[in-house]
Write a protein that holds these residues in place. Structure first.
Motif, PDB file in Angstrom:
ATOM      1  N   VAL A  10      60.374 -58.919  73.664  1.00  0.00           N
ATOM      2  CA  VAL A  10      60.052 -57.503  73.790  1.00  0.00           C
ATOM      3  C   VAL A  10      58.729 -57.359  74.548  1.00  0.00           C
ATOM      4  O   VAL A  10      57.717 -57.956  74.161  1.00  0.00           O
ATOM      5  N   VAL A  11      58.758 -56.582  75.612  1.00  0.00           N
ATOM      6  CA  VAL A  11      57.518 -56.276  76.343  1.00  0.00           C
ATOM      7  C   VAL A  11      56.821 -55.173  75.558  1.00  0.00           C
ATOM      8  O   VAL A  11      57.066 -53.980  75.750  1.00  0.00           O
ATOM      9  N   ASP A  12      55.969 -55.597  74.639  1.00  0.00           N
ATOM     10  CA  ASP A  12      55.359 -54.669  73.679  1.00  0.00           C
ATOM     11  C   ASP A  12      53.956 -54.248  74.068  1.00  0.00           C
ATOM     12  O   ASP A  12      53.338 -53.429  73.381  1.00  0.00           O
ATOM     13  N   GLY A  13      53.433 -54.804  75.168  1.00  0.00           N
ATOM     14  CA  GLY A  13      52.088 -54.462  75.605  1.00  0.00           C
ATOM     15  C   GLY A  13      50.990 -55.239  74.919  1.00  0.00           C
ATOM     16  O   GLY A  13      49.814 -55.101  75.270  1.00  0.00           O
ATOM     17  N   ASP A  14      51.333 -56.068  73.955  1.00  0.00           N
ATOM     18  CA  ASP A  14      50.335 -56.834  73.214  1.00  0.00           C
ATOM     19  C   ASP A  14      50.678 -58.321  73.256  1.00  0.00           C
ATOM     20  O   ASP A  14      50.099 -59.083  74.053  1.00  0.00           O
ATOM     21  N   VAL A  15      51.627 -58.754  72.421  1.00  0.00           N
ATOM     22  CA  VAL A  15      52.028 -60.162  72.446  1.00  0.00           C
ATOM     23  C   VAL A  15      52.555 -60.531  73.823  1.00  0.00           C
ATOM     24  O   VAL A  15      52.191 -61.567  74.384  1.00  0.00           O
TER      25      VAL A  15
END
Length: 514
Positions: free
Chosen positions: A292-297
């Motif tokens: 998942v491109v979550d913006g953090d990990v």
């Protein structure tokens, strides 16, 4: 799971090493020291369920390391759920090490393998991943690892960090950094390699700030192009939880026993097509889990990260098989049975841009529905994502080597061609074990042995020196190593597909209807 190779052989002394957590005693397999089932993180259950991996507690005395650790809960594909249930315990997060020289200071290159399996299955204890031959003949330390898959590792849940399976991989690589010297490995010469979802994980690690500095080289074999937006991943997680009458939260899902949870993902996979208007292409391919491109990990896609220079100091080897889709079509029972209507649907769903379907028909004028279906599925899921990863690496100022496996699998009557997964037994040299080895045929032929030796030599040379034995890829000559009965270096062979996809970026997959 313990295999026959798990016990000490003959009268050879049992090797011992001291790690940060304590002393391990392994076994010997034809001159290679083997240590199995080494925990790199605490069991992710009870209060640690759906949490980021936590440092493992040490032990006193000597810990036997001759049996594989239990795999994480598995989806039902290929009977992997039943295989997982044969194991006892919740120490899912373990590594295994094969070393020709388990002594501190040997300074051997390290190759850390990430298993594939559509982010829904995958365990390091499968016989095709045995690292003894690769370590013995290649002069490298081989590490294989487990990570959480399915809902445990990749469902996007309220109250849990995203991409827990990827965080497990980072924790395993941190263990390698801190401990591999005791096994004769050089922590500054680590190569991560993986196939299918394992290759997608390798690509994700290249884009993850948390993984920076943990490896020097990367090998991505048949990288899938599926990276979800947070909205899409959350919607799929909600559908999975609804199968259990629950919400997609840590509080709700911790009430479900881990071995029961994969059934919810299996149920959604079975009816994925009914979600096509919301989930788009992944519904047509029944892919409920991906990074998942979550913006953090995972801040951005691997292609964006590499184009921005994230891999500039990492040597990259990337490639795919020629006939990626063929095996998957066979598993769906459609080999030779694809209708014109089904081929047209595949072209409309997976071909890039508004005129992608027409470009495939124009580019492959003699292709029937079976070939068109295979081409566009192969390109969308594996071939073009892999090619674009090499291109992004070059754009960002790095170096990449590209290959295609074109050798046709002789097993199953030779109908599968150079299919998805064929590279795994060839790279490990385990031509007579495990499910993928069925592709090689009964009694590996001299041609198979020779090709396997070539690929192992290329992979281990790359791990040692960053050079697999052919020139780097560039956007002008596009030099590519073809692994076949007679290997050659030539311009990228899938030129028609390359041109169709040339101006198309591979996006984060969105939720279509909110």
């Amino acid at each position: 799971m313990t295999t026959a190779a798990s016990e000490p052989t003959g009268s050879e002394p049992e090797p011992e090493v001291r790690t940060a957590a304590g002393v391990l005693r392994g076994s010997v397999d034809e001159g290679v020291a083997v240590f199995r089932g080494i925990p790199f993180a605490e069991s992710p259950v009870d209060q640690l369920r759906f949490a980021a991996p936590q440092p493992v507690t040490g032990w006193d005395g000597v810990r036997r390391a001759v049996s594989y650790g239990p795999p994480p809960p598995q989806a039902g594909h290929f009977g992997m759920d039943a295989l997982a249930r044969e194991s006892v315990g919740t120490d899912w997060l373990t590594v295994n090490v094969w070393s020709p020289e388990p002594y501190r200071g040997a300074g051997l290159p390290v190759m850390a393998w990430i298993p594939g399996g559509a982010y829904s299955i995958g365990m390091s204890s499968l016989p095709e991943y045995d690292g003894a031959r690769l370590a013995r003949e290649g002069g490298v330390v081989v590490v294989t690892l487990n990570y959480r898959v399915g809902m445990e590792g990749f469902a996007h849940l309220d109250g849990a960090p995203a991409n827990r399976g990827l965080l497990d991989q980072v924790a395993a690589l941190e263990w390698v950094r801190d401990n591999i010297g005791a096994f004769g490995g050089d922590p500054d010469q680590v190569t991560v390699f993986g196939q299918s979802a394992g290759a997608g994980s390798v690509a994700a690690l290249l884009a993850m700030p948390r993984a920076a500095g943990l490896f020097r080289r990367a090998i991505a074999q048949s990288m899938p192009g599926t990276f979800f937006s947070a909205a899409l991943a959350a919607d799929i997680a909600a559908a999975c939880a609804a199968e259990l009458g629950l919400r997609p939260t840590v509080a709700d899902l911790t009430t479900v026993a881990p071995d029961r949870l994969p059934a919810a993902g299996d149920a959604i996979m079975a009816k994925c097509a009914s979600f096509a208007e919301r989930w788009g292409p992944v519904a047509h391919r029944s892919i409920p889990f991906s990074p998942v491109v979550d913006g953090d990990v995972l801040p951005v896609t691997p292609w964006q990260a590499l184009a921005d220079g994230a891999g500039r100091d990492i040597d990259l080897l990337v490639g795919h098989t020629r006939d990626e889709q063929r095996l998957l079509t066979a598993l769906d029972g459609m080999l030779g049975q694809v209708t014109e209507e089904r081929a047209e649907t595949a072209l409309e769903v997976f071909a890039p841009g508004p005129d992608g379907a027409r470009r495939y028909r124009d580019g492959f004028p003699g292709a029937g529905p079976d070939e068109l279906y295979e081409l566009v599925n192969s390109d969308w899921l594996f071939r073009m994502p892999s090619l674009h990863l090499a291109t992004a690496q070059i754009t960002g100022g790095g170096r990449a080597h590209l290959y295609e496996l074109a050798w046709s699998a002789p097993g199953m009557g030779g109908v599968l061609g150079a299919c998805h997964g064929l590279d795994v037994p060839l790279v490990f040299g385990n031509l007579g074990s495990g499910q993928p080895a069925a592709l090689i045929g009964v009694g590996p032929s001299p041609a198979a042995e020779e090709l396997s030796a070539r690929m192992r030599t290329a992979w281990t040379a790359f791990a040692a020196q960053g050079d697999p034995g052919w020139a780097p890829y560039d956007v002008e000559q596009r030099l590519t190593q073809l692994f076949d009965t007679r290997p050659t270096v030539t311009a990228y062979p899938e030129e028609t597909s390359r041109l169709i996809w040339r101006d198309h970026s591979i996006p984060v997959l969105p939720l279509l209807d909110r």
